[in-house]
Design a protein around this motif. Sequence first.
Motif, PDB file in Angstrom:
ATOM      1  N   ILE A 463       0.723  -1.245  -0.120  1.00 49.77           N
ATOM      2  CA  ILE A 463      -0.180   0.024   0.089  1.00 49.77           C
ATOM      3  C   ILE A 463       0.949   1.233  -0.122  1.00 49.77           C
ATOM      4  CG2 ILE A 463      -1.637   1.268   1.450  1.00 49.77           C
ATOM      5  CD1 ILE A 463      -2.983  -1.370   2.050  1.00 49.77           C
ATOM      6  N   SER A 464       2.002   1.295   0.773  1.00 47.11           N
ATOM      7  CA  SER A 464       2.818   2.355   0.892  1.00 47.11           C
ATOM      8  C   SER A 464       3.410   2.509  -0.668  1.00 47.11           C
ATOM      9  CB  SER A 464       3.785   2.149   1.818  1.00 47.11           C
ATOM     10  OG  SER A 464       3.266   2.416   3.096  1.00 47.11           O
ATOM     11  N   HIS A 465       4.037   1.398  -1.272  1.00 46.79           N
ATOM     12  CA  HIS A 465       4.349   1.518  -2.500  1.00 46.79           C
ATOM     13  C   HIS A 465       3.495   2.058  -3.508  1.00 46.79           C
ATOM     14  CE1 HIS A 465       4.511  -0.564  -6.534  1.00 46.79           C
ATOM     15  NE2 HIS A 465       5.747  -0.378  -6.438  1.00 46.79           N
ATOM     16  N   GLN A 466       2.208   1.721  -3.490  1.00 41.75           N
ATOM     17  CA  GLN A 466       1.077   2.250  -4.365  1.00 41.75           C
ATOM     18  C   GLN A 466       0.965   3.756  -4.085  1.00 41.75           C
ATOM     19  OE1 GLN A 466      -0.635   0.828  -7.078  1.00 41.75           O
ATOM     20  NE2 GLN A 466       1.083  -0.530  -6.648  1.00 41.75           N
ATOM     21  N   LYS A 467       0.837   4.336  -2.876  1.00 45.38           N
ATOM     22  CA  LYS A 467       0.670   5.607  -2.462  1.00 45.38           C
ATOM     23  C   LYS A 467       1.954   6.590  -3.086  1.00 45.38           C
ATOM     24  CE  LYS A 467      -1.848   4.976   1.753  1.00 45.38           C
ATOM     25  NZ  LYS A 467      -1.619   5.004   3.299  1.00 45.38           N
ATOM     26  N   PHE A 468       3.234   5.745  -3.099  1.00 47.60           N
ATOM     27  CA  PHE A 468       4.439   6.449  -3.753  1.00 47.60           C
ATOM     28  C   PHE A 468       4.243   6.700  -5.133  1.00 47.60           C
ATOM     29  CE2 PHE A 468       8.552   5.924  -5.405  1.00 47.60           C
ATOM     30  CZ  PHE A 468       9.372   7.308  -5.148  1.00 47.60           C
ATOM     31  N   ILE A 469       3.769   5.463  -5.895  1.00 47.31           N
ATOM     32  CA  ILE A 469       3.470   5.692  -7.419  1.00 47.31           C
ATOM     33  C   ILE A 469       2.487   6.771  -7.530  1.00 47.31           C
ATOM     34  CG2 ILE A 469       2.400   4.416  -9.022  1.00 47.31           C
ATOM     35  CD1 ILE A 469       4.738   3.046  -8.585  1.00 47.31           C
ATOM     36  N   GLN A 470       1.440   6.917  -6.617  1.00 44.25           N
ATOM     37  CA  GLN A 470       0.503   8.064  -7.042  1.00 44.25           C
ATOM     38  C   GLN A 470       0.719   9.414  -6.538  1.00 44.25           C
ATOM     39  OE1 GLN A 470      -2.708   7.466  -8.293  1.00 44.25           O
ATOM     40  NE2 GLN A 470      -2.123   5.492  -8.511  1.00 44.25           N
ATOM     41  N   LEU A 471       2.090   9.508  -6.064  1.00 40.68           N
ATOM     42  CA  LEU A 471       2.733  10.934  -5.899  1.00 40.68           C
ATOM     43  C   LEU A 471       2.847  11.513  -7.214  1.00 40.68           C
ATOM     44  CD1 LEU A 471       4.803  10.301  -2.726  1.00 40.68           C
ATOM     45  CD2 LEU A 471       2.565  11.257  -2.810  1.00 40.68           C
ATOM     46  N   ASN A 472       2.747  12.768  -7.273  1.00 39.61           N
ATOM     47  CA  ASN A 472       3.302  13.456  -8.362  1.00 39.61           C
ATOM     48  C   ASN A 472       4.688  13.760  -8.190  1.00 39.61           C
ATOM     49  OD1 ASN A 472       3.897  16.016  -6.993  1.00 39.61           O
ATOM     50  ND2 ASN A 472       1.657  16.656  -7.138  1.00 39.61           N
ATOM     51  N   GLN A 473       5.398  14.241  -9.263  1.00 42.84           N
ATOM     52  CA  GLN A 473       7.084  14.284  -9.422  1.00 42.84           C
ATOM     53  C   GLN A 473       7.348  15.406  -8.165  1.00 42.84           C
ATOM     54  OE1 GLN A 473       8.680  14.889 -13.150  1.00 42.84           O
ATOM     55  NE2 GLN A 473      10.673  15.079 -12.416  1.00 42.84           N
ATOM     56  N   GLN A 474       6.912  16.345  -7.826  1.00 43.36           N
ATOM     57  CA  GLN A 474       7.251  17.452  -6.905  1.00 43.36           C
ATOM     58  C   GLN A 474       7.174  16.735  -5.527  1.00 43.36           C
ATOM     59  OE1 GLN A 474       5.137  19.066  -4.497  1.00 43.36           O
ATOM     60  NE2 GLN A 474       7.166  20.166  -3.627  1.00 43.36           N
ATOM     61  N   GLN A 475       6.199  15.915  -5.273  1.00 42.42           N
ATOM     62  CA  GLN A 475       5.835  15.221  -4.098  1.00 42.42           C
ATOM     63  C   GLN A 475       6.957  14.380  -4.016  1.00 42.42           C
ATOM     64  OE1 GLN A 475       1.920  14.050  -4.609  1.00 42.42           O
ATOM     65  NE2 GLN A 475       1.108  15.440  -2.904  1.00 42.42           N
ATOM     66  N   ARG A 476       7.406  13.310  -4.858  1.00 40.60           N
ATOM     67  CA  ARG A 476       8.220  12.445  -5.052  1.00 40.60           C
ATOM     68  C   ARG A 476       9.610  12.912  -4.500  1.00 40.60           C
ATOM     69  NH1 ARG A 476       5.653  10.822  -9.956  1.00 40.60           N
ATOM     70  NH2 ARG A 476       7.726  11.269 -11.002  1.00 40.60           N
ATOM     71  N   ASN A 477       9.982  14.032  -5.244  1.00 46.68           N
ATOM     72  CA  ASN A 477      11.160  14.695  -5.051  1.00 46.68           C
ATOM     73  C   ASN A 477      11.216  15.294  -3.736  1.00 46.68           C
ATOM     74  OD1 ASN A 477      11.833  14.524  -7.804  1.00 46.68           O
ATOM     75  ND2 ASN A 477      11.520  16.421  -8.296  1.00 46.68           N
ATOM     76  N   ALA A 478      10.177  15.738  -3.100  1.00 46.23           N
ATOM     77  CA  ALA A 478      10.099  16.039  -1.685  1.00 46.23           C
ATOM     78  C   ALA A 478      10.522  14.893  -0.646  1.00 46.23           C
ATOM     79  CB  ALA A 478       8.693  16.717  -1.275  1.00 46.23           C
ATOM     80  N   LEU A 479       9.822  13.847  -1.011  1.00 41.66           N
ATOM     81  CA  LEU A 479      10.131  12.612  -0.222  1.00 41.66           C
ATOM     82  C   LEU A 479      11.403  12.127  -0.073  1.00 41.66           C
ATOM     83  CD1 LEU A 479       8.969  10.333   1.866  1.00 41.66           C
ATOM     84  CD2 LEU A 479       8.371   9.067  -0.449  1.00 41.66           C
ATOM     85  N   LEU A 480      12.090  12.354  -1.492  1.00 42.81           N
ATOM     86  CA  LEU A 480      13.336  11.899  -1.730  1.00 42.81           C
ATOM     87  C   LEU A 480      14.491  12.700  -1.131  1.00 42.81           C
ATOM     88  CD1 LEU A 480      13.039  10.420  -5.250  1.00 42.81           C
ATOM     89  CD2 LEU A 480      13.146   8.910  -3.038  1.00 42.81           C
ATOM     90  N   ALA A 481      13.937  14.041  -0.987  1.00 51.98           N
ATOM     91  CA  ALA A 481      14.779  14.945  -0.366  1.00 51.98           C
ATOM     92  C   ALA A 481      15.090  14.937   1.149  1.00 51.98           C
ATOM     93  CB  ALA A 481      14.402  16.360  -0.533  1.00 51.98           C
ATOM     94  N   PHE A 482      13.952  14.250   1.721  1.00 51.31           N
ATOM     95  CA  PHE A 482      13.795  14.191   3.046  1.00 51.31           C
ATOM     96  C   PHE A 482      14.583  12.840   3.446  1.00 51.31           C
ATOM     97  CE2 PHE A 482      11.736  11.380   6.350  1.00 51.31           C
ATOM     98  CZ  PHE A 482      12.245  11.840   7.451  1.00 51.31           C
ATOM     99  N   LEU A 483      14.534  11.855   2.765  1.00 52.99           N
ATOM    100  CA  LEU A 483      15.369  10.626   2.728  1.00 52.99           C
ATOM    101  C   LEU A 483      16.824  10.999   2.660  1.00 52.99           C
ATOM    102  CD1 LEU A 483      13.165   8.212   1.041  1.00 52.99           C
ATOM    103  CD2 LEU A 483      13.414   8.405   3.443  1.00 52.99           C
ATOM    104  N   ASP A 484      17.193  12.077   1.641  1.00 54.71           N
ATOM    105  CA  ASP A 484      18.458  12.440   1.480  1.00 54.71           C
ATOM    106  C   ASP A 484      18.948  13.100   2.685  1.00 54.71           C
ATOM    107  OD1 ASP A 484      20.722  12.524  -0.636  1.00 54.71           O
ATOM    108  OD2 ASP A 484      20.204  14.751  -0.371  1.00 54.71           O
ATOM    109  N   ALA A 485      18.047  13.577   3.395  1.00 54.12           N
ATOM    110  CA  ALA A 485      18.378  14.800   4.395  1.00 54.12           C
ATOM    111  C   ALA A 485      18.843  13.975   5.972  1.00 54.12           C
ATOM    112  CB  ALA A 485      17.667  15.701   4.852  1.00 54.12           C
ATOM    113  N   ILE A 486      18.143  13.043   5.957  1.00 58.93           N
ATOM    114  CA  ILE A 486      18.028  12.239   7.431  1.00 58.93           C
ATOM    115  C   ILE A 486      19.477  11.516   7.769  1.00 58.93           C
ATOM    116  CG2 ILE A 486      15.518  12.000   7.707  1.00 58.93           C
ATOM    117  CD1 ILE A 486      15.941   9.086   6.822  1.00 58.93           C
TER     118      ILE A 486
END
Length: 486
Positions: A463-486
């Motif tokens: 389900i989390s995988h599918q939610k990630f698929i549904q994010l738009n590119q700006q949201q995906r980039n934001a999530l990846l920016a958080f993971l890049d930052a922690i």
Amino acid sequence: MINNRYWLIILMTCLTSCSKVSVPDFEQAELLPAGGMTGKGLSDRSFVQVGRNVDRKQELLFWTGFSLFRDPWVIAPSSTKDRDGLGPLFNTRSCISCHSSGGKGPAPEEGNSIPSALVIRFGSAEDKLFSDPIYGDQLQPRAIAITHNSIQPDLLGEAKLQLDYQAVYGEYADGTTYILRQPTYHLTDLAYGDLDKRTVLSPRFSPVIYGVGLLDAISVQDLLAQEDINDDNQDGISAKYNRVPIAPSGHNTADFHNSVENFEGTIRLSVGRFGHKAKHPSLHQQVAAAFRDDIGITNTSFVSESCSTEQPNCQAASVIGGHQSVEIPDKLLDLVTQFNQLIAVPPARNLDSATAQQGRELFYKIGCESCHTASYKTDAEYPLKSLANQTIWPYTDLALHNMGAGLADGVNEYDADGQEWRTPPLWGIGARKNMRSENLYLHDGRAKTVAEAILWHGGEAHISHQKFIQLNQQQRNALLAFLDAI
């Protein structure tokens, strides 16, 4: 089979519920993910630095342990008594060759090769304690070069690995396409006969080692509080902790935090937390197992060489080195363990930026935190005081989860089944990208980016995988920016 319309209904319900997820307030403490064991700065060359809490005496022991971690082991007998005993069969000559600069090792080569940082474990789908009758628990692709009348025929590495990738194509909901790598593994040039028909290959790519001391310092009670094998809270997540043997040891604190859960015959069992399937209950035991399994160095936890009865030349080679007991004494093994305990975690990077904070909110809302538990406080009574009573942000529950058929290896390992893997910690994940051969993810290194790793998530993470698929590119980039930052 569940049809696509049914999955769409479930997904839309889950996306609607995202707004109801409680996101904890950001804390300034998150900028120091390992508390007092956070590193003083960042380097694009190495993770090897001590935490801020480490005093001068401990720092001296840290660097002494690092020398044993870094330097190659040699064939016994030799004049270098503190570092002889290599093999007879082995995977690599030093710890650092699999954990370059304290991170991951070199990327596995596509095609036919002799791997080092990618280890091939042997197991079975039926027996949780299975070992191949000839090749044992793990592939040893290298052998010491030795000339002796008792060694006939010549000692050979066990096999080579044929690694191939097939492209898997996919598409995000916004139409952006992606390509994943689906690996296949096959052994060639088997030196001692065919594998058993029951034997299944389980590839394991070397993990980073920074922060492992703090993971060892989390109390077993705090871990078990997260266990939910039958999904009683009905969130789709079934955290399970492996119950694994405690190996005998001359180390006084090896069993700390791992209070015995039960007995199986005369074997003491406890909660596993180290290894891709959580095979070992303590950091000391993990280090001891790596010495024996990867370098061929016996110790008080693992006293036997990794030679099977079907490898008489290996057994003959193991007795001519001159060691009267184990090949690494406890005092040296403890130094290597303490090096692992005290290596610092990288500080957070740009975590308080607006983009990273948006990604942090998405991390919680799409359910990543259900397995990647953000924070703990380490046990105040942990023997190494620099690690005790620290608020840490490792983003892992250290539990086993079903990750779906796409990531399955088909191997049972104690209570872990063929689709279950231990949740890896995420701290410092963005700091790895500047390291050579570091930009690989998942248990076998198939993912070249964090996004690819998320896209492989299935099973409990579907389900989390599918939610990630549904994010738009700006949201995906934001999530990846958080993971890049922690």
